[in-house]
Design a protein around this motif. Structure first.
Motif, PDB file in Angstrom:
ATOM      1  N   VAL A 265      53.657  22.020  18.488  1.00 43.89           N
ATOM      2  CA  VAL A 265      52.946  21.479  19.642  1.00 43.89           C
ATOM      3  C   VAL A 265      51.938  20.475  19.075  1.00 43.89           C
ATOM      4  CG1 VAL A 265      51.662  21.988  21.741  1.00 43.89           C
ATOM      5  CG2 VAL A 265      53.194  23.721  20.774  1.00 43.89           C
ATOM      6  N   PRO A 266      52.355  19.226  18.819  1.00 45.70           N
ATOM      7  CA  PRO A 266      51.490  18.264  18.127  1.00 45.70           C
ATOM      8  C   PRO A 266      50.173  17.991  18.843  1.00 45.70           C
ATOM      9  CG  PRO A 266      53.763  17.500  18.130  1.00 45.70           C
ATOM     10  CD  PRO A 266      53.707  18.686  19.043  1.00 45.70           C
ATOM     11  N   ARG A 267      50.161  18.062  20.165  1.00 45.27           N
ATOM     12  CA  ARG A 267      48.924  17.772  20.886  1.00 45.27           C
ATOM     13  C   ARG A 267      47.786  18.684  20.431  1.00 45.27           C
ATOM     14  NH1 ARG A 267      47.970  17.860  27.485  1.00 45.27           N
ATOM     15  NH2 ARG A 267      45.736  17.377  27.410  1.00 45.27           N
ATOM     16  N   ILE A 271      51.892  25.096  15.130  1.00 43.60           N
ATOM     17  CA  ILE A 271      53.265  25.485  14.810  1.00 43.60           C
ATOM     18  C   ILE A 271      53.426  26.937  15.216  1.00 43.60           C
ATOM     19  CG2 ILE A 271      54.995  25.798  13.006  1.00 43.60           C
ATOM     20  CD1 ILE A 271      53.559  23.572  11.453  1.00 43.60           C
ATOM     21  N   TRP A 272      54.413  27.200  16.063  1.00 46.98           N
ATOM     22  CA  TRP A 272      54.668  28.544  16.590  1.00 46.98           C
ATOM     23  C   TRP A 272      55.902  29.141  15.917  1.00 46.98           C
ATOM     24  CZ3 TRP A 272      53.116  30.532  21.845  1.00 46.98           C
ATOM     25  CH2 TRP A 272      51.989  29.866  22.343  1.00 46.98           C
ATOM     26  N   TRP A 273      55.782  30.407  15.479  1.00 45.76           N
ATOM     27  CA  TRP A 273      56.947  31.177  15.048  1.00 45.76           C
ATOM     28  C   TRP A 273      57.124  32.331  16.034  1.00 45.76           C
ATOM     29  CZ3 TRP A 273      53.861  28.955  11.229  1.00 45.76           C
ATOM     30  CH2 TRP A 273      54.527  28.157  10.306  1.00 45.76           C
ATOM     31  N   CYS A 274      58.204  32.290  16.801  1.00 46.37           N
ATOM     32  CA  CYS A 274      58.499  33.329  17.784  1.00 46.37           C
ATOM     33  C   CYS A 274      59.438  34.350  17.145  1.00 46.37           C
ATOM     34  CB  CYS A 274      59.146  32.730  19.025  1.00 46.37           C
ATOM     35  SG  CYS A 274      58.114  31.471  19.830  1.00 46.37           S
ATOM     36  N   TYR A 330      70.241  31.657  32.400  1.00 50.07           N
ATOM     37  CA  TYR A 330      68.926  31.855  31.810  1.00 50.07           C
ATOM     38  C   TYR A 330      68.008  30.707  32.204  1.00 50.07           C
ATOM     39  CZ  TYR A 330      71.170  35.395  28.924  1.00 50.07           C
ATOM     40  OH  TYR A 330      71.859  36.498  28.499  1.00 50.07           O
ATOM     41  N   LYS A 331      66.752  31.015  32.414  1.00 53.66           N
ATOM     42  CA  LYS A 331      65.810  29.995  32.841  1.00 53.66           C
ATOM     43  C   LYS A 331      65.314  29.184  31.651  1.00 53.66           C
ATOM     44  CE  LYS A 331      64.216  32.519  36.903  1.00 53.66           C
ATOM     45  NZ  LYS A 331      63.072  33.168  37.591  1.00 53.66           N
ATOM     46  N   VAL A 332      65.096  27.902  31.906  1.00 50.58           N
ATOM     47  CA  VAL A 332      64.516  27.004  30.926  1.00 50.58           C
ATOM     48  C   VAL A 332      63.085  26.708  31.366  1.00 50.58           C
ATOM     49  CG1 VAL A 332      64.634  24.715  29.881  1.00 50.58           C
ATOM     50  CG2 VAL A 332      66.727  25.978  30.341  1.00 50.58           C
ATOM     51  N   TRP A 333      62.137  26.792  30.431  1.00 45.14           N
ATOM     52  CA  TRP A 333      60.733  26.598  30.745  1.00 45.14           C
ATOM     53  C   TRP A 333      60.166  25.465  29.904  1.00 45.14           C
ATOM     54  CZ3 TRP A 333      58.730  29.768  34.520  1.00 45.14           C
ATOM     55  CH2 TRP A 333      59.425  30.960  34.795  1.00 45.14           C
ATOM     56  N   ILE A 334      59.328  24.640  30.535  1.00 39.70           N
ATOM     57  CA  ILE A 334      58.553  23.663  29.777  1.00 39.70           C
ATOM     58  C   ILE A 334      57.156  24.251  29.610  1.00 39.70           C
ATOM     59  CG2 ILE A 334      58.009  22.365  31.879  1.00 39.70           C
ATOM     60  CD1 ILE A 334      57.848  19.855  30.095  1.00 39.70           C
ATOM     61  N   HIS A 335      56.719  24.373  28.365  1.00 39.70           N
ATOM     62  CA  HIS A 335      55.425  24.980  28.070  1.00 39.70           C
ATOM     63  C   HIS A 335      54.348  23.908  27.882  1.00 39.70           C
ATOM     64  CE1 HIS A 335      56.388  29.363  26.900  1.00 39.70           C
ATOM     65  NE2 HIS A 335      57.399  28.895  27.594  1.00 39.70           N
ATOM     66  N   GLU A 336      53.117  24.358  27.828  1.00 37.61           N
ATOM     67  CA  GLU A 336      51.964  23.488  27.575  1.00 37.61           C
ATOM     68  C   GLU A 336      51.852  22.375  28.599  1.00 37.61           C
ATOM     69  OE1 GLU A 336      49.997  24.603  25.374  1.00 37.61           O
ATOM     70  OE2 GLU A 336      51.345  25.973  24.340  1.00 37.61           O
ATOM     71  N   GLN A 337      52.218  22.669  29.852  1.00 34.63           N
ATOM     72  CA  GLN A 337      52.103  21.718  30.944  1.00 34.63           C
ATOM     73  C   GLN A 337      51.376  22.392  32.099  1.00 34.63           C
ATOM     74  OE1 GLN A 337      53.702  18.282  31.221  1.00 34.63           O
ATOM     75  NE2 GLN A 337      53.377  18.655  29.046  1.00 34.63           N
TER      76      GLN A 337
END
Length: 463
Positions: A265-267, A271-274, A330-337
């Protein structure tokens, strides 16, 4: 919104508004559009000819210009790598015109080579890799030709190659790539001539936890090894993590470690590790490294977790897929919005809170007494109501004691709403702020608390 995506792994590919995903764990690739409002439109379903179907199949996609057809080509790779990164079976490559609706055709892998690991485009070469340290490349500009003059095969290591990505290189040595074997990091550099490429070992005592655990952040590569976090910025070195290394590795469901995936998430410099935690078979939690602040934190993932995802330049945000099947996939999600969870017409708040460290200044000064808090003066740039709660305990092993939550509005219309009046005391005291309303958002300023020495305690403190 619902899009059918196989939950074992999702690799999104976007070119001119087109996206490809694997559908339903069977033999279909769906081509769909995804607009800025996260609305999808499935345009066609393409069946790769000769596909070996497996519920453990994991897909990768690349796009390359094909000089033999003068068209952009979709290159799809699949192998049963969904559970075990050391899988040594399968490995198929398919190609087809990027925007066509026809079936994808299989690419013949040369005798003595394999593609159990995956593919990467080092333009104008398609590079494939897999078991026993095999790395092979196509004819220049012809991603479907792995055998004619100009193509090649090299056995560069003794263990399986797990992952490959493009690597910045200087004049005369480009294109170049970086590859992660099961226990090493290897560089591939262009030489031209009869050899075409050369290889050198960057680290021989490394490791990698999953193929999708690598992130390229501004030319520096970050990934999760089997027992520590690593990076490459010219040399391979460890990323110090004194906050969550044990939390991550002790909590990881190691039988499902191949499902660990990472995104950036450059903004926010993150860096995420799920990863699947405990007995979970899909990713339920994440540890996060903040590159800018050189700090670590962690979180539980929403909606029972996420199955896969990656950062999208189109949305300047990561796109992730859910792991709970609906009637249409399956649902697709946009995060950080935005600030809420928007699921079609349903809008839910996102619970956000933070808690201070122990405020036990009296004890640390040698005064064995409780700390009393009588009021807090909130200082937030705030949208929506927030609440504050006092928690704490008598000593490190005593049970937590929670106060009631006191709500304060975003705009004080009465004088008594300008501060939060409390009557709480703890020997080890903490303050928890929370926002859990639709549209809720906040930025903290300088908060002042009214603290004073409370009653003395005995030398032996019992909660």
């Amino acid at each position: 919104f619902p899009v059918t995506i196989e939950s074992r792994g999702f690799t999104n590919y976007s070119q001119n508004g087109l996206n490809y995903c694997h559908s339903g764990g069977t033999s279909t690739l769906e081509r769909f559009t995804l607009d800025t409002g996260m609305n999808s439109s499935v345009m066609s379903a393409r069946t790769p000819t000769g596909l070996t179907v497996s519920t453990d199949n994991k897909w990768m996609f690349e796009t390359m210009y094909d000089s033999s057809t003068t068209a952009n080509t979709l290159v799809a790779h699949v192998a049963p790598n969904g559970t075990y990164i050391n899988n040594d079976s399968g490995g198929q490559i398919f190609v087809g015109d990027l925007t066509a609706t026809s079936a994808l055709t299989a690419v013949t892998i040369p005798v003595g080579a394999n593609a159990t690991g995956g593919i990467v485009a080092l333009h104008p070469y398609l590079v494939y890799y897999g078991t026993a340290g095999i790395i092979g490349w196509s004819v220049s500009g012809k991603p479907s030709d792995l055998s004619a003059a100009g193509s090649g095969i090299a056995r560069v290591w003794g263990q399986k190659i797990i992952k490959g990505l493009p690597l910045r290189a200087g004049a005369g040595s480009a294109p170049a790539g970086i590859f992660w074997a099961y226990d090493a990091v290897i560089r591939m550099s262009f030489t031209g001539g009869a050899t075409v490429f050369q290889f050198d070992t960057l680290a021989s005592d490394s490791s990698i936890i999953s193929a999708d655990s690598v992130v390229d952040y501004d030319g520096v590569f970050y990934w999760a090894g089997v027992d520590r976090f690593l990076m490459f910025n010219g040399v391979v070195r460890e990323i110090p993590n004194t906050m969550s290394t044990n939390w991550f590795y002790d909590g990881l469901n190691k039988s499902q470690r191949a499902k660990v995936f990472a995104f950036k998430v450059p903004r926010y410099g993150e860096i995420w590790w799920c990863y699947p935690r405990g007995s979970a078979t899909e990713c339920t939690h994440a540890v996060i490294y903040n590159v800018r602040e050189n700090s670590w934190y962690d979180t539980e993932l929403p909606n029972s977790g996420r199955s896969a995802g990656s950062y999208s330049n189109t949305f300047a945000a990561p796109i992730l897929t859910g792991n709970v099947a609906t009637s249409s996939g399956y649902k697709v999600w946009i995060h950080e919005q935005g600030t809420d969870e928007i699921d079609g017409a349903t809008i839910n708040p996102i619970d956000s809170y933070f808690e201070t460290c122990d405020l036990s200044s009296m004890v640390t000064k040698g005064v064995n007494s409780y700390l009393r808090i009588s009021a807090i003066e909130p200082d937030f740039i705030q949208t929506g109501d927030m609440s504050v709660q006092i928690t704490g305990r008598a000593n490190a092993r005593a049970p937590e004691v929670y106060s009631t939550e006191v709500v304060f509005p975003d705009t004080a219309t009465q004088s008594y709403e300008q501060i939060v009046v409390l009557k709480e005391q703890r020997r080890e005291l903490r303050v928890k702020f929370r926002s859990n309303t639709v549209g809720g958002d906040y930025q903290m300023g300088q908060i002042m608390g009214h603290l004073e020495d409370g009653p003395k305690t005995d030398k032996t403190v019992i909660g």
